[in-house]
Scaffold this motif. Structure first.
Motif, mmCIF file in Angstrom:
data_model
loop_
_atom_site.group_PDB
_atom_site.id
_atom_site.type_symbol
_atom_site.label_atom_id
_atom_site.label_comp_id
_atom_site.label_asym_id
_atom_site.label_seq_id
_atom_site.Cartn_x
_atom_site.Cartn_y
_atom_site.Cartn_z
ATOM 1 N N THR A 151 0.992 -1.207 -0.018
ATOM 2 C CA THR A 151 -0.085 0.010 -0.010
ATOM 3 C C THR A 151 0.907 1.136 -0.058
ATOM 4 O O THR A 151 0.659 2.210 -0.589
ATOM 5 C CB THR A 151 -0.773 -0.038 1.162
ATOM 6 O OG1 THR A 151 -1.522 -1.159 1.132
ATOM 7 C CG2 THR A 151 -2.118 1.136 1.320
ATOM 8 N N LEU B 163 0.979 4.221 -2.699
ATOM 9 C CA LEU B 163 0.552 5.715 -2.044
ATOM 10 C C LEU B 163 1.619 6.673 -2.661
ATOM 11 O O LEU B 163 1.321 7.863 -3.030
ATOM 12 C CB LEU B 163 0.699 5.741 -0.652
ATOM 13 C CG LEU B 163 -0.711 5.449 -0.062
ATOM 14 C CD1 LEU B 163 -0.797 5.183 1.556
ATOM 15 C CD2 LEU B 163 -1.818 5.988 -0.164
ATOM 16 N N LEU C 80 -7.701 2.530 2.939
ATOM 17 C CA LEU C 80 -6.963 3.426 2.069
ATOM 18 C C LEU C 80 -7.174 2.861 0.592
ATOM 19 O O LEU C 80 -7.357 3.684 -0.409
ATOM 20 C CB LEU C 80 -5.480 3.496 2.329
ATOM 21 C CG LEU C 80 -5.113 3.957 3.734
ATOM 22 C CD1 LEU C 80 -3.449 3.490 4.039
ATOM 23 C CD2 LEU C 80 -5.267 5.625 3.369
ATOM 24 N N MET D 54 -8.411 5.190 -2.565
ATOM 25 C CA MET D 54 -7.387 5.360 -3.726
ATOM 26 C C MET D 54 -8.330 4.824 -4.814
ATOM 27 O O MET D 54 -7.954 5.640 -5.909
ATOM 28 C CB MET D 54 -6.202 4.592 -3.503
ATOM 29 C CG MET D 54 -5.422 4.985 -2.458
ATOM 30 S SD MET D 54 -4.255 3.489 -1.880
ATOM 31 C CE MET D 54 -3.133 3.444 -3.294
ATOM 32 N N SER E 25 1.088 11.713 -6.556
ATOM 33 C CA SER E 25 1.100 11.428 -5.186
ATOM 34 C C SER E 25 0.571 12.605 -4.337
ATOM 35 O O SER E 25 -0.099 12.355 -3.427
ATOM 36 C CB SER E 25 2.513 11.038 -4.687
ATOM 37 O OG SER E 25 2.394 10.636 -3.159
ATOM 38 N N LEU F 29 -2.813 12.383 -1.881
ATOM 39 C CA LEU F 29 -2.513 12.595 -0.466
ATOM 40 C C LEU F 29 -3.568 13.704 0.102
ATOM 41 O O LEU F 29 -4.318 13.682 1.060
ATOM 42 C CB LEU F 29 -1.303 13.092 -0.063
ATOM 43 C CG LEU F 29 -0.071 11.905 -0.137
ATOM 44 C CD1 LEU F 29 1.018 12.431 0.264
ATOM 45 C CD2 LEU F 29 -0.582 10.626 0.790
ATOM 46 N N ALA G 76 -2.582 7.145 6.184
ATOM 47 C CA ALA G 76 -1.587 7.193 4.956
ATOM 48 C C ALA G 76 -0.398 7.561 5.519
ATOM 49 O O ALA G 76 0.643 6.850 4.913
ATOM 50 C CB ALA G 76 -2.106 8.117 4.024
#
Length: 600
Positions: free
Chosen positions: A457, A461, A486, A490, A502, A506, A518
């Motif tokens: 993960t 991320l 998450l 996502m 990214s 976020l 995260a």
């Protein structure tokens, strides 16, 4: 074509259902089972549940096993589904030969003979001649309901009882010999069992395949199992397996004990996941059967020296095949106790408490290997350490092997530190360390799998540009709750994002209230791969798949095969690069590299 039932049973046993269905359905853990949205009708809330040997949809009623799923999902016929699954399981589908048909007929015939014998043994137990056997069973604390549940009986006092009884039903001595009820001698066929309490032995489907008998009094052998037949093999059979399978699905612990009476006593006390080998040590076939039912069976052998040796032998046999999703536990009993005597003395609640607090196998294994080892001299300690390391190295999953080695060596060092501290002033020149121990988290499947899931993960991320290629594989994993939340967020972002950045991801997680989650996951992965470097990104993708393969090796093998076929059809550079990446990842996963090596 009619296929032998034992072949179909073995095919189902060799085909883990959840991974098969996960190729088509995104599954999530739900207690001991898994669930997802039904592939056979449109639904928004998951009502499709996958158990160890069948699936069921509470929405549309779809129900079946591995063969049924392939038939319903792919529109395949019965034989086509069987052939596909057999090819994956490395099995040959029996050909429709006269010999195969005859073998199937013979097995059915033997089952009928054994069922008739079981009925006769039960009848004899309730007659005056069976009074001593019934008194023995009741004296062992068994209720009439338990005696009935397990089909216990009495063979009769002398030879010829079962021959005469079944003969009246038209069953010949030859058929009884084939079923293991009689044995051929120079004087003719004679009863295999006489003057014994009888225990029917069943296979996983509940079909009687043989008997065991316990002599009353001081005769030898005390326990006698039926001979090997077309139906019965001691190396593959576990007593009580038919009852334990359904019990474990309902949440019972799978407990392996030494004998019939231990199994029956545990069932009567409420521990209905109990099974036992039949007069032999645990075999690889037994272990494979246990792991099909539960990811962490519990060994609970007698507390005497023989029981401790049996537990060590079984553990050393099992340890090579341990994996993050395939473990073992050992419950050590007090000296001279067995499960039956312990429950009668302490009660079921005390036994349950022992099960719930059983230590991890790394700790138990250390204690087993330390029993009788010389740890008082430097030479003895060096030899003991080598033995610990050798046992850890025997685990084929190298990531898990490293964890076991570290756990056991840490404990060895902790003992040495405590020894120095107890020596006191003037007895040792070594100064007391300000650190009493090096704490280490328990080694279990959830810890290992959870770490890998969070690492996968974290990479996505940090590098969401990899999602187009990896989203499908990522979606097939069963993740810890934080990573699952998450992943859902996502996926929502990915399908609406204009650019796979990214920072933008976020920001989305921040607005979803998941930024703290995260950040904790990202902290596991030190970023140092520039996205502008194609070679570095290709290596990172291979690393991702390498870790993924440790969690879902079958899927990774399928992808390699699929990409290889695609390369034959489309010899393009991007297809070749992906094939190289997948193949490199597969080799890493098959070697079981440590996670740190696989990523960095």
């Amino acid at each position: 074509m009619s296929l032998p039932p034992n072949f179909l049973d073995e095919l189902r046993a060799r085909t883990p259902l959840a991974p098969l269905i996960a190729r088509k359905v995104r599954l999530a853990r739900s207690g001991r089972d898994q669930k997802g949205c039904c592939p056979f009708h449109n639904e928004k809330s998951p009502s499709f549940y996958v158990y160890d040997d069948h699936y069921h949809c509470f929405g549309c009623g779809a129900h079946g096993d591995a063969i049924s799923f392939v038939m319903q999902n792919d529109g395949a016929g019965f034989m086509e589904a069987v052939e596909r699954l057999a090819a994956e399981a490395g099995m040959q589908v029996p050909k429709p030969t006269p010999q195969a048909a005859e073998a199937e007929r013979r097995e059915a015939d033997l089952s009928e003979v054994l069922a008739a014998a079981a009925a006769e043994y039960r009848r004899l137990l309730r007659l005056p001649q069976g009074a001593s056997a019934l008194a023995y069973l009741r004296g062992r604390g068994l209720s009439d309901a338990t005696i009935e549940q397990f089909g216990l009986g009495w063979s009769g006092e002398g030879r010829g009882v079962i021959t005469e009884a079944l003969g009246r039903q038209g069953i010949t001595p030859g058929r009884m010999i084939e079923a293991g009820l009689l044995k051929a001698t120079e004087r003719g066929p004679v009863d295999y069992f006489f003057a014994r309490v009888m225990f029917p032995i069943r296979d996983r489907r509940g079909r009687i395949i043989s008997f065991g008998g316990r002599v009353l009094g001081d005769g030898q052998p005390k326990y006698l199992n039926g001979p090997e037949t077309d139906l019965f093999s001691k190396r593959q059979t576990l007593y009580g397996i038919d009852l334990a399978r359904s019990a474990v699905r309902s949440g019972a612990t799978l407990i392996v004990v030494e004998g019939y009476m231990d199994v029956i006593a545990l069932h009567q006390a409420g521990f209905s996941g109990a099974v036992a080998p039949l007069g032999t040590a645990l075999t690889e076939q037994h272990l494979a059967e246990l792991w099909r039912i539960s990811p962490r069976p519990l060994l609970c052998f007698d507390g005497d020296a023989a029981g401790r040796r049996a537990a060590l032998r079984s553990t050393e046999l099992a340890i090579r095949a341990l994996a993050p999703d395939r473990g073992l536990a050992v419950l050590a009993l007090p000296d001279r106790d067995d499960p039956d005597s312990l429950i009668r003395r302490e009660g079921a609640q005390a036994f349950k408490a022992r099960i719930e607090t059983v230590p991890h196998l790394a700790q138990t294994l250390f204690d087993m290997l330390a029993d009788g080892a010389d740890r008082a001299t430097p030479e003895g300690r060096a030899a003991f350490r080598k033995r610990l390391e050798a046992v850890a190295r025997s685990i084929e999953d190298k990531s898990l092997a490293g964890e076991y080695r570290a756990a056991m060596i840490d404990r060895l060092y902790a003992e040495r530190r405590q020894g120095f501290q107890k020596a006191g002033p003037g007895k040792s020149s070594r100064q007391k360390s300000p650190h009493v121990s090096l704490p280490r988290p328990a080694i279990d499947t959830e810890t290992t799998v959870g770490r890998r899931a969070r690492l996968l993960t974290a990479i996505l991320l940090c590098y969401p540009s990899m999602l187009p290629d990896l989203e499908e594989a990522f979606g097939l994993l069963t993740l810890p709750d934080d990573c699952a939340r998450l992943r859902d967020s996502m996926s929502e972002w990915f399908h609406g994002a204009e650019a796979l950045d990214s920072a933008d991801l976020l920001n989305h997680l921040t607005s979803s209230g998941l930024r703290d989650v995260a950040d904790r996951v990202i902290s596991l992965f030190p970023q140092h791969t520039p996205e502008t470097d194609p070679a570095a990104m290709a290596e990172l993708e291979a690393s991702w798949y390498g870790i993924y393969g440790l969690m879902n090796l079958g899927w990774l093998r399928e992808q390699c095969a699929e990409q290889s076929r695609r390369w034959q059809e489309e010899p393009e550079p991007e297809v070749w690069n992906r094939l190289v990446s997948l193949t490199r990842a597969l080799k890493r996963a098959e070697r079981g590299e440590a996670d740190s090596d696989a990523v960095f």
